[in-house]
Design an enzyme around this catalytic site. Structure first.
Site, PDB file in Angstrom:
ATOM      1  N   ASP A  28       0.863  -1.180   0.000  1.00 12.22           N
ATOM      2  CA  ASP A  28       0.000   0.000   0.000  1.00 12.22           C
ATOM      3  C   ASP A  28       0.901   1.231   0.000  1.00 12.22           C
ATOM      4  OD1 ASP A  28      -1.978   1.905   0.470  1.00 12.22           O
ATOM      5  OD2 ASP A  28      -2.078   1.473   2.614  1.00 12.22           O
ATOM      6  N   GLU A  89     -21.135  12.103 -10.742  1.00  5.87           N
ATOM      7  CA  GLU A  89     -21.222  11.792  -9.306  1.00  5.87           C
ATOM      8  C   GLU A  89     -22.382  12.545  -8.670  1.00  5.87           C
ATOM      9  OE1 GLU A  89     -20.195  10.170  -6.627  1.00  5.87           O
ATOM     10  OE2 GLU A  89     -18.586   8.933  -7.431  1.00  5.87           O
ATOM     11  N   SER A 107     -12.861 -15.917  11.778  1.00  3.47           N
ATOM     12  CA  SER A 107     -12.593 -16.725  10.593  1.00  3.47           C
ATOM     13  C   SER A 107     -13.854 -17.014   9.781  1.00  3.47           C
ATOM     14  CB  SER A 107     -11.934 -18.043  11.005  1.00  3.47           C
ATOM     15  OG  SER A 107     -12.675 -18.667  12.027  1.00  3.47           O
TER      16      SER A 107
END
Lengths: 424, 123
Positions: A28, A89, A107
């Site tokens: 990132d 938009e 999980s």
């Protein structure tokens, strides 16, 4: 002797450990917690970043300057309508109440799955193991197929059943929500450890859109690998304390107008009840390993994810169910007590959908084991993920329509103009 | 305890190897090589080969003598019986003798010695 000390293996072990310790995207560049890479907590887990060099551009962001020049919220809608002169938009999304989906969980939220073919010698081959690195990099989970944030059908051919999720329904309801999902599920996550895991939630109170958050810790507060499992479960007092801290954290983190769905704990006694007479994939060739045997072996090694429910001892299973009910009651009570006291979101409690989904499945002629992961004998499988998503979505539509926003009347126009909106 | 996840992994891998040998009518050595060849190219396959080179000879020898995966993983010291803990096993225990005692029979082989011997035989 440790395998991880062998030359060449150590690097691999260290690498795996790093992935398992850090639940933020590993790749990132701009540090906005969204990635262009799929695995390592990338777009399998959170909406794919459409610009990894600018922190202000990421899924869920409020558009800048109507996204005239750039798609700043990565929903694939940008530019100006030639007829009206208005940014798309503004035209399609401004009044549509866009809301993202975030799942704080365990999980089950992350969709843990080990393909059974990996343990069946008759089916094992190169093709079967092709996705092993992908699976390892996703912490053994398949969040992109999960019931909360799944966004695609399986492409590996290893998983039976299609995908439906709350995110997909939210996207269908309002195409402006495209790519606005975050799955913060962590294997083994319980109310205490989640206080750390939830810090991975990427949302700016002022610059991002509101969120529909799911708090779904359906088992690990009563599930552990200890032989004296009942002594290691979260107490109702601890649960209350932890959950209140989470509420406080969320109130400080999420944009105003957000919503929280709190899911109660599952009744895991259904696992043993539905699997006790079945053969585990490992014993399929010789028919010599049944689930009670497998559960007891895992318990003996203390590597079981849930000694309380994955146990041939009915007294222990019943004790676990009792505590799970107590903890669900705590969650329910806290939600009721905090009503009207939270500044930025409202909360609602929902009993774990797995039980009702299993009952409905059986009522239609299905068998319980068909909804349980065959290898671990603990998690729900792809079919059950889809069914729980459908159950939860129906509940939201019927009982909490204000949590999911209105249907965007411009959906068809968005699809016509922007197609798949850049995909996922 | 008792070797935990290492023991579980070992037992699963040895079981799979034994089953692969049966399904494909392979020798145990061929089944181990087959298992590694299924791994994706790169680090994983490399890791698999190192593990087999180190532990494979013991596995081959013991599987050929029809020992169970539980016994083999004890002989490799990946499964243990820790103090105060019960003996863990996935498959039925051998008659008349404990898993550890059975595994002890192979302790004088020595992992590295067998690896060397194996390499000499099948370069």
């Amino acid at each position: 002797f440790s395998v991880c000390k062998l030359p060449g293996i150590k690097i691999l072990c260290d690498w795996i450990e790093r992935i398992f310790d850090d639940h933020n995207p590993a790749l990132d560049i701009d540090g906005d917690n969204f990635s262009t890479f799929q695995t390592l907590r990338g777009s399998s887990w959170r909406g794919k970043d459409c610009n990894d060099e600018q922190e202000n551009i990421h899924p869920g962001a409020k558009p800048e300057l109507g996204d005239v020049f750039h798609d700043t919220n990565c929903n694939g809608i940008y530019g100006v309508d030639g007829n009206t002169g208005l940014p798309y938009e503004d035209l399609y999304c401004k009044d549509s109440q866009p809301i993202g989906v975030a799942a704080i969980g365990d999980s089950v939220t992350a969709h843990f799955h080990i393909p059974p073919e990996w343990l069946e010698a008759e089916k094992l081959n190169v093709e079967m193991l092709r996705y092993l690195p992908f699976w390892l990099e996703n912490e053994l989970d398949w969040p992109h197929l999960s019931g909360t944030t799944g966004f695609m059908n399986d492409t590996t051919g290893r998983i039976e059943g299609s995908t439906d999720s709350i995110y997909l329904q939210m996207r269908k309801r309002n195409r402006c929500n495209h790519r606005d999902y975050q799955n913060l599920g962590v294997n083994g996550g319980r109310s205490g450890s989640t206080l750390n895991n939830e810090n991975a939630l990427a949302r700016d109170k002022l610059k991002d859109n509101p969120l529909l958050v799911f708090y779904a810790l359906v088992g690990n507060d009563v599930c552990n690998g200890h032989s004296d499992t009942l002594a290691h479960m979260t107490s109702p007092e601890e649960m209350r304390k932890n959950f209140l801290k989470t509420l406080k954290f969320l109130d400080a983190k999420v944009p105003n107008g957000s919503h929280l769905i709190v899911i109660g704990l599952a009744d895991g006694s259904l696992l043993y009840d539905n699997l006790k007479n079945r053969v585990h994939p490992l014993g399929k060739l010789w028919g010599n390993v049944k689930y009670p045997q497998f559960y007891d072996w895992f318990n003996c090694l203390q590597v079981t994810p849930c000694a309380g429910w994955m146990n041939s001892n009915a007294t222990i299973r019943n004790g676990t169910t009792k505590r799970a009910r107590e903890l669900s009651q705590v969650l329910k009570s806290v939600v009721a007590e905090t009503k009207g006291k939270l500044r930025n979101f409202d909360a609602s409690y929902l009993d774990c959908p797995i039980g009702p989904v299993l009952d409905a499945w059986k009522a239609q002629g299905g068998e319980g084991w068909q909804l349980i992961e065959p290898v671990d004998g603990f998690h729900i499988n792809q079919i059950a993920h889809k069914l729980t998503a459908e159950y939860t979505w129906n509940y939201l539509e019927k009982n909490l329509p204000h949590f999911i926003g209105n249907i965007n009347p411009h959906n068809a126009e968005i699809i016509k103009k922007f197609g798949e909106q850049g995909g996922h | 305890v008792n070797g935990g996840i290492q023991c579980a992994t070992c037992t699963v891998v040895v079981t799979l190897t034994e089953q692969l040998a049966q399904v494909h009518n392979d020798s145990v050595a061929q089944a181990l090589a087959r298992l590694c060849s299924y791994m994706p190219q790169g680090q994983l396959q490399y890791a698999c080969k190192i593990i087999i080179e180190t532990l494979g000879p013991v596995v081959i020898d013991m599987l050929e003598k029809h020992e169970t995966p539980d016994v083999i993983c004890h002989a490799l010291h990946l499964c243990t019986v820790d103090e105060g803990q019960p003996q863990c096993h996935l498959f039925p225990v051998p008659k008349d003798v404990s898993i550890q005692d059975r595994a002890m029979k192979y302790s004088n082989y020595g992992t590295s010695g067998l690896a060397w011997k194996h390499r000499r035989k099948e370069p």
